[in-house]
Design an enzyme around this catalytic site. Structure first.
Site, mmCIF file in Angstrom:
data_model
loop_
_atom_site.group_PDB
_atom_site.id
_atom_site.type_symbol
_atom_site.label_atom_id
_atom_site.label_comp_id
_atom_site.label_asym_id
_atom_site.label_seq_id
_atom_site.Cartn_x
_atom_site.Cartn_y
_atom_site.Cartn_z
ATOM 1 N N ASP A 21 0.888 -1.103 0.105
ATOM 2 C CA ASP A 21 -0.121 -0.148 -0.101
ATOM 3 C C ASP A 21 1.024 1.330 0.020
ATOM 4 O O ASP A 21 1.675 1.607 1.096
ATOM 5 C CB ASP A 21 -0.808 0.154 1.383
ATOM 6 C CG ASP A 21 -1.829 1.156 1.305
ATOM 7 O OD1 ASP A 21 -1.516 2.233 0.640
ATOM 8 O OD2 ASP A 21 -2.311 1.429 2.465
ATOM 9 N N LYS A 84 3.135 11.302 -3.598
ATOM 10 C CA LYS A 84 2.066 10.543 -4.427
ATOM 11 C C LYS A 84 1.028 11.539 -5.113
ATOM 12 O O LYS A 84 0.559 11.216 -6.150
ATOM 13 C CB LYS A 84 1.244 9.798 -3.495
ATOM 14 C CG LYS A 84 0.388 8.881 -4.062
ATOM 15 C CD LYS A 84 -0.424 7.819 -2.974
ATOM 16 C CE LYS A 84 -1.536 7.215 -3.344
ATOM 17 N NZ LYS A 84 -1.962 6.367 -2.577
ATOM 18 N N GLU A 184 -6.965 0.767 -4.600
ATOM 19 C CA GLU A 184 -7.127 0.754 -3.030
ATOM 20 C C GLU A 184 -8.318 0.259 -2.691
ATOM 21 O O GLU A 184 -8.420 -0.781 -1.718
ATOM 22 C CB GLU A 184 -6.759 2.016 -2.655
ATOM 23 C CG GLU A 184 -5.262 2.399 -2.772
ATOM 24 C CD GLU A 184 -4.871 3.906 -2.475
ATOM 25 O OE1 GLU A 184 -5.957 4.798 -2.142
ATOM 26 O OE2 GLU A 184 -3.856 4.283 -2.805
ATOM 27 N N ASP A 206 -12.926 6.066 2.452
ATOM 28 C CA ASP A 206 -11.741 5.877 2.776
ATOM 29 C C ASP A 206 -11.339 7.344 3.287
ATOM 30 O O ASP A 206 -11.005 8.383 2.425
ATOM 31 C CB ASP A 206 -10.898 5.579 1.652
ATOM 32 C CG ASP A 206 -9.387 5.662 1.923
ATOM 33 O OD1 ASP A 206 -8.824 6.020 3.040
ATOM 34 O OD2 ASP A 206 -8.292 5.048 1.131
#
Ligand code: AMP
Length: 625
Positions: A21, A84, A184, A206
């Site tokens: 992850d 990211k 994800e 999330d």
């Protein structure tokens, strides 16, 4: 329901792969161990999570993870985080973000983003590869120096092709062999085993430290598709911390001067106090908001109740629900269309978030797994499946299809019925079919159909060493045992000699749920046909035995039978042979000739019995009988 395809047990040690992850704030690796996915927890990284932070020192030395994060306060210009957000993007895409970064970001002549540190330019791919390398290296080291090159890496569902490619390139630079890049939310759904449900719509909510994502997925026959995504790349747990820090700053405003209130150190301390208080409120009805800065003589303490906190952060929670509404609208769905809700990210531990989500979708969300680990766990499951493993050991608690043996003529004798809870065992008696048969070949079958050819053969084995004896006299017990891991062992034993043989068969990937469903549907559609086919095969086998027995004993007793009886027997045998050899077996005809043969051979049986009795009684008086 789980599935099993059984393959002959071998002793190969399973190859390994990991799931990574690669997060905005933290990254985490997991692998498959002892039948389940587990987070790899290197000593250097406590709970396994490694900060996605890089520090570049003046001499070019690079630190990654916790040590790099520790440099954030002392050397912010060379401490690179949230990389990211730059993956696969041009500088124009990230203008807004740039304002909050203390390190310089530029663009090269090809439009590729570069982070400058001590005169050297780093691309997001290079920086991400440094994080991946660290995660990968610590994971391998903590697994006793294992060399696990293959990995599944997760990305947000909204990542476009360029962003995915950038992630793949980062992994390549890190020397990782990418098995697959997966979303994800898909990984989180896998961790909850939702791929096992036949069909449905899943909402993955999330809420991390700095980002919020809602993804709506459809699952059909194990295949996930993204229906819509929404979210806010600047909404997360940090905002909840800031809301509490604001409360503290309000209180401090009464004690401190405006200059003192502007101290960045004070703001940082208030945020940390806010986060601590927030976390405590996830398990307690009240907590202290406590800010201490000894060198400035600041000491502030305030009690916060859960009701107060919930009210304070309600607008933040409402913003996440706005995104959920938008995602539903884009997918043309209502909250009631959602069959499962999965919670991901540390901030979903807050009770007010869980309650709001439950209320919004009208169903209890999945919170059973650690929300920080669930994506890495799902990636590890996907990696395990991709290298040829199966997770049925974990999920299979019943036998999804019946297990049995092929018997004479291609019929099936079911020994363990489908849906039997494991572990389970059952024993069935078998005998020899021909005189002097010294071995029996067993064909182990899985399926609901009545004929062996329509079931799946799982393996064959042979029991040898049966002493020569007439057909039907040997007594062979065959035991089927499925253990708690779903491993089937079939053992057989001939009673008179104790001759034994066995085979172990272990579940492996292969049969999909779809295949199992098809096999079940076939068996229902064909139930009647199958029943008849099975009965016909049984009748042919029975006729064969009767004909052989008749032909064998006829020469010995022929002289004691009248011509009419002999003609009847011959006629019945011929009719039986013809019915048995027919291209398409006719059940009624087979039954008719079987009854005919039985009737015709009755006088023969009587003569035989008489002979046996005479032999047995020879030399004995009636009183001895
Ligand atoms: P993640 O990005 O998924 O690692 O989530 C990190 C966020 O989760 C941070 O904002 C943390 O403050 C928050 N978090 C972690 N544990 C808790 C907790 N027990 N209660 C509330 N928030 C938490």
């Amino acid at each position: 329901m789980g599935y099993i395809e059984l393959n002959v047990l071998n002793n190969e040690t399973s190859p390994q792969a990991m799931g990574i992850d690669l997060g905005t704030t933290n990254s985490l690796a997991a692998t498959w161990k002892d039948g389940r996915p587990v987070v790899i927890k290197p000593e250097q990284a406590g709970n396994g999570s490694i900060p996605s932070v890089i520090h570049v020192a003046e001499d070019g030395t690079v630190l990654v993870g916790r040590q790099a994060r520790d440099k954030a306060m002392v050397d912010p210009r060379h401490t690179i985080f949230s990389i990211k957000r730059f993956m696969g993007r041009g500088i124009a895409d990230v203008q807004e973000e740039l304002k909050s970064f203390p390190f310089p970001v530029t663009e090269d002549e090809n439009g590729v983003i570069q982070v400058q540190a001590h005169g050297k330019a780093y691309t997001p791919q290079e920086l991400s590869s440094l994080i991946l390398m660290r995660v990968h290296d610590l994971a391998c080291r903590s697994m006793g120096g294992a060399e696990i090159q293959r990995a599944v890496i997760t990305v947000p569902a909204y990542f476009d092709d360029t962003q995915r490619q950038a992630t793949r390139d980062a992994a390549r630079l890190a020397g990782i062999d990418v098995l697959r890049i997966i979303n994800e939310p898909t990984a989180a759904s896998l961790a909850y085993g939702l791929d096992q449900s036949a069909a449905g719509t899943i909402a993955v909510y999330d809420l991390g430290g700095g980002t919020f994502d809602i993804s709506l997925l459809s699952i059909e026959e194990g295949v996930f598709s993204v229906l819509s995504t929404n979210g806010d790349t600047h909404l997360g747990g940090d905002d909840f911390d800031r809301a509490l820090a604001g409360l503290a700053m309000e209180g401090l405003a009464e004690q401190l001067s405006p200059e003192e209130l502007n101290d960045p150190g004070l703001h940082q301390a208030a945020r940390l106090a806010g986060e601590k208080c927030k976390m405590e409120l996830s398990t307690r009805p009240e907590a202290d908001l406590h800010v201490v800065l000894p060198e400035s003589g600041v000491h502030f303490r305030r009690r916060v109740t859960i009701e107060e906190f919930d009210e304070l952060v309600a607008p933040l929670v409402e913003r996440t629900l706005d995104s959920c509404r938008q995602a539903l609208a884009d997918a043309e769905l209502e909250p009631s269309d959602i069959s499962e809700v999965v919670m991901v990210g540390g901030s979903t531990r807050m009770p007010c978030v869980q309650a709001a989500v439950e209320n919004f979708f009208g169903r209890l969300p999945h919170t059973e797994l650690n929300p920080d680990e669930v994506v890495a766990l799902g990636a590890a499951i996907q990696a395990h499946i991709l290298i040829g493993g199966s997770r049925d050991l974990l999920l299979m608690d019943v036998t999804p299809l019946s297990l049995g043996l092929e018997t004479v003529g291609g019929a099936v004798s079911k020994i363990i019925a489908r849906n039997s809870t494991i572990p389970c065992s059952a024993t069935e008696g078998f005998t020899t079919y021909a005189d002097n048969q010294t071995g029996i070949e067993f064909n182990i079958l899985q399926g609901e159909r009545e004929l062996a050819k329509d079931c799946r053969s799982l393996g064959q084995f042979k029991l040898t060493g049966i002493p020569p004896m007439p057909a039907g006299l040997a007594r062979v017990a065959v035991r089927f045992h499925v253990d708690a891991d779903g491993i089937l062992t079939v053992s057989s034993r001939e009673e008179s000699t104790g001759a034994k043989a066995s085979i172990s068969i272990t579940p492996k990937n292969g049969l999909t749920d779809e295949a199992v469903e098809k096999m079940l549907a076939d068996s229902l559609t064909n139930a009647r046909e199958d029943f008849e086919a099975g009965r016909n095969v049984g009748l042919v086998a029975e006729l064969g035995t009767m004909i052989r027995a008749t032909n064998k004993s006829l020469p010995d007793v022929e002289e004691h039978l009248d011509l009419e009886t002999l003609a009847d027997i011959r006629e019945a045998i011929e009719a039986s042979q013809a019915a048995s050899a027919a291209k398409v077996l006719d059940g009624k005809e087979l039954q008719r000739v079987r009854d005919l043969l039985e009737r015709a051979t009755m006088p023969l049986a009587a003569v035989l019995m008489d002979g046996v009795a005479k032999k047995a009684l020879a030399g004995k008086s009636l009183r001895d009988v």
